[in-house]
Design a protein around this motif. Structure first.
Motif, PDB file in Angstrom:
ATOM      1  N   LYS A  84      27.375  27.185  38.975  1.00  0.00           N
ATOM      2  CA  LYS A  84      28.701  27.080  39.587  1.00  0.00           C
ATOM      3  C   LYS A  84      29.226  28.469  39.915  1.00  0.00           C
ATOM      4  N   MET A  85      30.300  28.505  40.705  1.00  0.00           N
ATOM      5  CA  MET A  85      30.926  29.783  41.008  1.00  0.00           C
ATOM      6  C   MET A  85      31.498  30.344  39.717  1.00  0.00           C
ATOM      7  N   SER A  86      31.175  31.590  39.427  1.00  0.00           N
ATOM      8  CA  SER A  86      31.566  32.143  38.132  1.00  0.00           C
ATOM      9  C   SER A  86      32.055  33.574  38.288  1.00  0.00           C
ATOM     10  N   ALA A  87      33.198  33.845  37.647  1.00  0.00           N
ATOM     11  CA  ALA A  87      33.792  35.178  37.751  1.00  0.00           C
ATOM     12  C   ALA A  87      32.902  36.239  37.113  1.00  0.00           C
ATOM     13  N   SER A  88      31.991  35.814  36.221  1.00  0.00           N
ATOM     14  CA  SER A  88      31.134  36.802  35.572  1.00  0.00           C
ATOM     15  C   SER A  88      30.054  37.323  36.521  1.00  0.00           C
ATOM     16  N   GLN A  89      29.901  36.679  37.693  1.00  0.00           N
ATOM     17  CA  GLN A  89      29.000  37.221  38.727  1.00  0.00           C
ATOM     18  C   GLN A  89      29.817  37.436  39.998  1.00  0.00           C
ATOM     19  N   PRO A  90      30.562  38.552  40.036  1.00  0.00           N
ATOM     20  CA  PRO A  90      31.545  38.749  41.104  1.00  0.00           C
ATOM     21  C   PRO A  90      30.941  38.779  42.517  1.00  0.00           C
ATOM     22  N   GLU A  91      29.661  39.166  42.637  1.00  0.00           N
ATOM     23  CA  GLU A  91      29.064  39.205  43.988  1.00  0.00           C
ATOM     24  C   GLU A  91      28.870  37.796  44.524  1.00  0.00           C
ATOM     25  N   THR A  92      28.837  36.822  43.629  1.00  0.00           N
ATOM     26  CA  THR A  92      28.530  35.462  44.071  1.00  0.00           C
ATOM     27  C   THR A  92      29.763  34.562  44.061  1.00  0.00           C
ATOM     28  N   ALA A  93      30.942  35.171  43.886  1.00  0.00           N
ATOM     29  CA  ALA A  93      32.187  34.391  43.872  1.00  0.00           C
ATOM     30  C   ALA A  93      33.141  34.961  44.921  1.00  0.00           C
ATOM     31  N   ILE A  94      33.925  34.079  45.531  1.00  0.00           N
ATOM     32  CA  ILE A  94      34.965  34.526  46.461  1.00  0.00           C
ATOM     33  C   ILE A  94      36.292  34.457  45.718  1.00  0.00           C
ATOM     34  N   PHE A  95      36.890  35.606  45.464  1.00  0.00           N
ATOM     35  CA  PHE A  95      38.171  35.645  44.763  1.00  0.00           C
ATOM     36  C   PHE A  95      39.310  35.550  45.768  1.00  0.00           C
ATOM     37  N   THR A  96      40.420  34.982  45.330  1.00  0.00           N
ATOM     38  CA  THR A  96      41.548  34.832  46.262  1.00  0.00           C
ATOM     39  C   THR A  96      42.130  36.189  46.647  1.00  0.00           C
ATOM     40  N   VAL A  97      41.881  37.205  45.820  1.00  0.00           N
ATOM     41  CA  VAL A  97      42.407  38.541  46.150  1.00  0.00           C
ATOM     42  C   VAL A  97      41.362  39.415  46.838  1.00  0.00           C
ATOM     43  N   ASP A  98      40.187  38.861  47.120  1.00  0.00           N
ATOM     44  CA  ASP A  98      39.171  39.642  47.850  1.00  0.00           C
ATOM     45  C   ASP A  98      39.711  40.027  49.208  1.00  0.00           C
ATOM     46  N   GLU A  99      39.375  41.231  49.603  1.00  0.00           N
ATOM     47  CA  GLU A  99      39.680  41.653  50.958  1.00  0.00           C
ATOM     48  C   GLU A  99      38.895  40.711  51.885  1.00  0.00           C
ATOM     49  N   PRO A 100      39.544  40.067  52.871  1.00  0.00           N
ATOM     50  CA  PRO A 100      38.858  39.039  53.666  1.00  0.00           C
ATOM     51  C   PRO A 100      37.510  39.498  54.264  1.00  0.00           C
TER      52      PRO A 100
END
Ligand code: TRP
Length: 376
Positions: free
Chosen positions: A263-279
């Motif tokens: 699943k999408m997991s914050a512990s692998q930041p390259e593989t997750a899209i965060f809401t605060v990511d620069e678009p």
């Protein structure tokens, strides 16, 4: 904490979700009910439309939702409860149940109690300070608000900062849960800190919080990913002894990450899209995601791709292409080799960018309104 390892290495506990997830197995293992089309139609009737997450079985399993809806239909007040362990930035996987909760909130005119478990995250994570967890509580609350929950009917609270409003109910619950139950359900061992063995009482407590505050029994429904289910099994066992109805649940699936499997997991930041990511940065993550495509364009044209195992396709499915016809078109073009992964990703990247630009505006606007959504 020990984890119960099932077939194909599938692990689904409140702390670990990994492996190939077989949702049919989970219905069996957790003893829940499949959401029937009759029940989905009933929810849709009250909402005025069927949410795509319902139509596509992203929410797929439940306990007692039929009872909860019936209570509403008979003119009773019904309530909603969900929560978040604030240990970092919010990603798209977290948003799925919150969007769905906002949909239910409007459909059933329900108050929502939203628990921020900064205590839990502090207790579980060695490297997270209590202050950091509390900061994330108020940061993540902006994401909850941006999902469209209703002002005046939403009560976001922090386990630590709002302890005065929840402790009494918490100890009433704690008194009814034995250590042996907690060990059996959550797999606690003697080397876990004692804060963790107490924490389930607080997560259970919220099921009765609205009832307790309003002085009457209010049927509670919890929309959440299925990994939280152990808490509700414990809560259901004690509810009636406490003078309240058993809380109902509606269970969601997990959004996959951008890498293969899991699943999408914050512990692998390259593989997750965060809401605060620069678009733009988020778009780049999409462009390097795992797909179900062939190794070369030549092979892709000959053999076609496999959307069943493709993360990009699952993002269209879960969040970014709610038009069934258009989704079917993407699928067919992929399978027949008419659509190349590069083009398919570029199209999704554009949609993700637009989504983030819009969501970040709402998130910014939430900063001035935060107070209105916090528990009083
Ligand atoms: N334990 C959840 C987490 O780690 C947070 C939570 C508390 C929650 N209460 C909830 C999640 C109710 C869903 C529903 O994320």
């Amino acid at each position: 904490m020990s984890t119960n390892n099932g077939k194909k290495g599938m692990v689904v506990t409140p702390w670990v979700v990994s492996g190939d997830i077989d949702y049919e197995k989970l219905i069996e293992r957790f003893g829940t009910q499949r959401l029937t089309s009759e029940l989905k139609d009933r929810i849709a009737k009250h909402a005025g439309y069927m949410d795509p997450q319902l139509r596509r079985d992203v929410f797929f399993s439940h306990r007692d939702v039929d009872w909860w809806v019936k209570q509403y239909e008979e003119g009773n007040t019904v309530g909603l409860y969900t929560g978040r362990g604030p240990s970092g930035s919010v990603h798209l996987g977290h948003l799925l149940p919150w969007f769905f909760t906002a949909y239910l909130q409007k459909a059933f005119d329900a108050d929502l109690y939203f628990q921020m478990t900064d205590d839990e995250k502090f207790l579980v994570k060695d490297d997270l300070s209590l202050d950091q967890a509390i900061n994330y509580t108020y940061d993540n609350a902006l994401d909850v608000i941006a999902c469209g929950v209703v002002k005046g009917k939403t009560h976001i609270f922090s386990d630590t900062e709002d302890i005065d409003k929840i402790y009494k109910l918490g100890i009433k619950v704690a008194k009814r849960i034995t250590l042996s139950t907690a060990k059996a359900v959550f797999g606690f061992t003697d080397s876990d800190n004692i804060g963790l063995t107490w924490y389930p009482a607080l997560q259970a407590m919220t099921c009765f919080l609205q009832s307790e505050r309003e002085g009457k029994n209010i049927p509670c429904l919890i929309p959440a990913a299925i990994d939280q289910d152990p808490y509700w099994r414990v809560t259901r066992d004690i509810a009636e002894k406490m003078g309240y109805s058993k809380p109902a649940q509606i269970h969601g699936k997990f959004l996959p990450g951008l890498a293969q499997g899991g699943k999408m997991s914050a512990s692998q930041p390259e593989t997750a899209i965060f809401t605060v990511d620069e678009p733009e940065k988020a778009a780049n993550k999409i462009m390097s995601a795992y797909t179900g495509g062939q190794e070369s364009i030549k092979l892709q044209k000959e053999l076609g791709g496999n959307p069943t195992i493709c993360n990009i396709f699952s993002y269209y499915f879960y969040l970014f292409e709610y038009d069934d016809k258009k989704l079917a078109e993407i699928e067919t073009k992929c399978r027949t080799g008419a659509l190349m992964c590069g083009d398919c990703k570029a199209h999704l990247a554009k949609l993700v960018k637009l989504f983030l630009i819009d969501f970040q505006k709402k998130r910014e606007a939430a900063k001035n309104q935060l107070e209105d959504y916090l528990i009083k």
